[in-house]
Scaffold this motif. Structure first.
Motif, short mmCIF file in Angstrom:
data_model
loop_
_atom_site.label_atom_id
_atom_site.label_comp_id
_atom_site.label_asym_id
_atom_site.label_seq_id
_atom_site.Cartn_x
_atom_site.Cartn_y
_atom_site.Cartn_z
N GLY A 72 0.83 -1.20 0.00
CA GLY A 72 0.00 0.00 0.00
C GLY A 72 0.87 1.25 0.00
O GLY A 72 0.63 2.20 -0.76
N VAL A 73 1.89 1.24 0.82
CA VAL A 73 2.82 2.38 0.91
C VAL A 73 3.61 2.52 -0.40
O VAL A 73 3.76 3.62 -0.93
CB VAL A 73 3.78 2.18 2.11
N ALA A 74 4.09 1.40 -0.94
CA ALA A 74 4.94 1.42 -2.14
C ALA A 74 4.21 2.02 -3.34
O ALA A 74 4.83 2.61 -4.21
CB ALA A 74 5.44 0.01 -2.47
N HIS A 75 2.88 1.85 -3.39
CA HIS A 75 2.13 2.29 -4.56
C HIS A 75 1.32 3.56 -4.32
O HIS A 75 0.71 4.08 -5.24
CB HIS A 75 1.23 1.16 -5.05
N ALA A 76 1.31 4.04 -3.09
CA ALA A 76 0.47 5.21 -2.76
C ALA A 76 0.90 6.43 -3.57
O ALA A 76 2.10 6.67 -3.78
CB ALA A 76 0.58 5.51 -1.27
N GLY A 77 -0.08 7.21 -4.01
CA GLY A 77 0.19 8.47 -4.68
C GLY A 77 0.69 8.34 -6.11
O GLY A 77 1.07 9.34 -6.72
N ARG A 78 0.72 7.16 -6.66
CA ARG A 78 1.22 6.97 -8.02
C ARG A 78 0.10 7.06 -9.06
O ARG A 78 0.36 7.02 -10.26
CB ARG A 78 1.94 5.63 -8.15
N GLY A 79 -1.13 7.13 -8.61
CA GLY A 79 -2.24 7.26 -9.55
C GLY A 79 -2.49 6.02 -10.39
O GLY A 79 -2.94 6.10 -11.53
N ILE A 80 -2.22 4.85 -9.82
CA ILE A 80 -2.39 3.59 -10.56
C ILE A 80 -3.88 3.25 -10.62
O ILE A 80 -4.55 3.20 -9.58
CB ILE A 80 -1.59 2.46 -9.88
N SER A 81 -4.39 3.03 -11.83
CA SER A 81 -5.82 2.74 -12.00
C SER A 81 -6.08 1.24 -11.93
O SER A 81 -5.16 0.41 -12.05
CB SER A 81 -6.30 3.27 -13.35
N GLY A 82 -7.36 0.90 -11.77
CA GLY A 82 -7.75 -0.50 -11.81
C GLY A 82 -7.39 -1.14 -13.15
O GLY A 82 -6.97 -2.30 -13.20
N GLU A 83 -7.52 -0.35 -14.21
CA GLU A 83 -7.17 -0.87 -15.54
C GLU A 83 -5.66 -1.17 -15.62
O GLU A 83 -5.25 -2.18 -16.19
CB GLU A 83 -7.54 0.16 -16.61
N ASP A 84 -4.83 -0.30 -15.02
CA ASP A 84 -3.38 -0.56 -14.98
C ASP A 84 -3.11 -1.87 -14.26
O ASP A 84 -2.30 -2.70 -14.70
CB ASP A 84 -2.64 0.55 -14.22
N PHE A 85 -3.79 -2.03 -13.12
CA PHE A 85 -3.60 -3.25 -12.33
C PHE A 85 -3.94 -4.48 -13.18
O PHE A 85 -3.19 -5.46 -13.22
CB PHE A 85 -4.46 -3.21 -11.06
N ASP A 86 -5.09 -4.41 -13.86
CA ASP A 86 -5.53 -5.56 -14.67
C ASP A 86 -4.54 -5.85 -15.81
O ASP A 86 -4.32 -7.01 -16.17
CB ASP A 86 -6.93 -5.30 -15.22
N ARG A 87 -3.94 -4.80 -16.35
CA ARG A 87 -2.94 -5.01 -17.41
C ARG A 87 -1.73 -5.75 -16.84
O ARG A 87 -1.16 -6.64 -17.50
CB ARG A 87 -2.48 -3.67 -18.01
N VAL A 88 -1.30 -5.37 -15.64
CA VAL A 88 -0.16 -6.04 -15.01
C VAL A 88 -0.49 -7.52 -14.75
O VAL A 88 0.33 -8.41 -15.02
CB VAL A 88 0.26 -5.33 -13.71
N ILE A 89 -1.70 -7.77 -14.27
CA ILE A 89 -2.09 -9.17 -14.04
C ILE A 89 -2.08 -9.95 -15.36
O ILE A 89 -1.63 -11.10 -15.42
CB ILE A 89 -3.49 -9.24 -13.38
N GLY A 90 -2.57 -9.30 -16.43
CA GLY A 90 -2.56 -9.96 -17.74
C GLY A 90 -1.14 -10.27 -18.20
O GLY A 90 -0.86 -11.37 -18.70
N HIS A 91 -0.22 -9.33 -18.00
CA HIS A 91 1.18 -9.57 -18.38
C HIS A 91 1.79 -10.66 -17.51
O HIS A 91 2.60 -11.45 -17.97
CB HIS A 91 1.99 -8.28 -18.24
N ALA A 92 1.40 -10.69 -16.24
CA ALA A 92 1.92 -11.75 -15.35
C ALA A 92 1.45 -13.11 -15.85
O ALA A 92 2.24 -14.07 -15.89
CB ALA A 92 1.46 -11.50 -13.91
N ALA A 93 0.18 -13.21 -16.23
CA ALA A 93 -0.34 -14.48 -16.74
C ALA A 93 0.41 -14.91 -17.99
O ALA A 93 0.78 -16.09 -18.15
CB ALA A 93 -1.83 -14.36 -17.01
N SER A 94 0.70 -13.95 -18.89
CA SER A 94 1.44 -14.27 -20.12
C SER A 94 2.86 -14.72 -19.80
O SER A 94 3.37 -15.67 -20.40
CB SER A 94 1.51 -13.06 -21.04
N ALA A 95 3.50 -14.03 -18.85
CA ALA A 95 4.88 -14.38 -18.49
C ALA A 95 4.93 -15.77 -17.84
O ALA A 95 5.85 -16.55 -18.09
CB ALA A 95 5.46 -13.33 -17.55
N LEU A 96 3.92 -16.07 -17.03
CA LEU A 96 3.86 -17.39 -16.41
C LEU A 96 3.67 -18.47 -17.46
O LEU A 96 4.34 -19.52 -17.43
CB LEU A 96 2.71 -17.43 -15.39
N ALA A 97 2.76 -18.22 -18.41
CA ALA A 97 2.50 -19.22 -19.46
C ALA A 97 3.76 -19.43 -20.30
O ALA A 97 4.12 -20.57 -20.63
CB ALA A 97 1.34 -18.75 -20.34
#
Ligand code: HEM
Length: 130
Positions: A72-97
């Motif tokens: 929470g502290v590491a990401h606070a104030g960075r303006g990260i959106s839910g869509e950004d988060f979902d993109r990171v999860i998508g990239h994580a899934a691709s990297a895992l595959a």
């Protein structure tokens, strides 16, 4: 060899070496994504990869070597959106595959990370008192 029905998620990710490879693939994708790359312009990627690998190892039930900030502290104030988060999860899934991790384990990782969505994004953090 290890029976996948009994292996921990950490083992199914290939332990430390497997996770390091996944994290490499993840940040290659993130830095290649024009929506996400701007968040990391000031970041020392060697340190960032190490922190992420240690965090994921602990989250997958492996050794708890993560000594970085509370997320929470590491990401606070960075303006990260839910869509950004979902993109990171998508990239994580691709990297895992790409690293050969099976779909069931990929779903487990995604499931373990989803509770972080309100912690990391601005959208819901603004509604929380923390
Ligand atoms: C499941 C999702 C995520 C996890 C597990 C995660 C994990 C981490 C970790 C472990 C750190 C290091 C904290 C420290 O240095 O003490 C970090 C920092 C950071 N994360 Fe995330 N993160 C996630 C999502 C995101 C998203 C969606 C973005 C933006 C699009 C983002 C941007 C950043 C930035 C900019 C930093 C700081 C880098 C620096 O120190 O320069 N993260 N994250």
């Amino acid at each position: 060899m290890t029976d996948t029905t009994e292996a921990t998620l950490y083992q199914r990710l290939g332990e430390g070496a497997g996770i390091a490879a996944v994290v490499d693939g993840l940040y290659t994708r993130i830095l290649g994504d024009e929506t996400l790359a701007p968040y990391f312009t000031e970041t020392r990627m060697v340190d960032q990869k190490r922190h992420m690998a240690l965090f994921l190892a602990a989250a997958a039930g492996g050794p708890d070597g993560y000594k970085g900030k509370d997320l929470g502290v590491a990401h606070a104030g960075r303006g990260i959106s839910g869509e950004d988060f979902d993109r990171v999860i998508g990239h994580a899934a691709s990297a895992l595959a790409e690293a050969g991790v099976d779909a069931d384990a990929i779903n487990q990782v995604a499931g373990a990370l989803m509770p972080l969505r309100p912690v990391i994004t601005n959208e819901v953090a603004a509604e929380q008192t923390a």
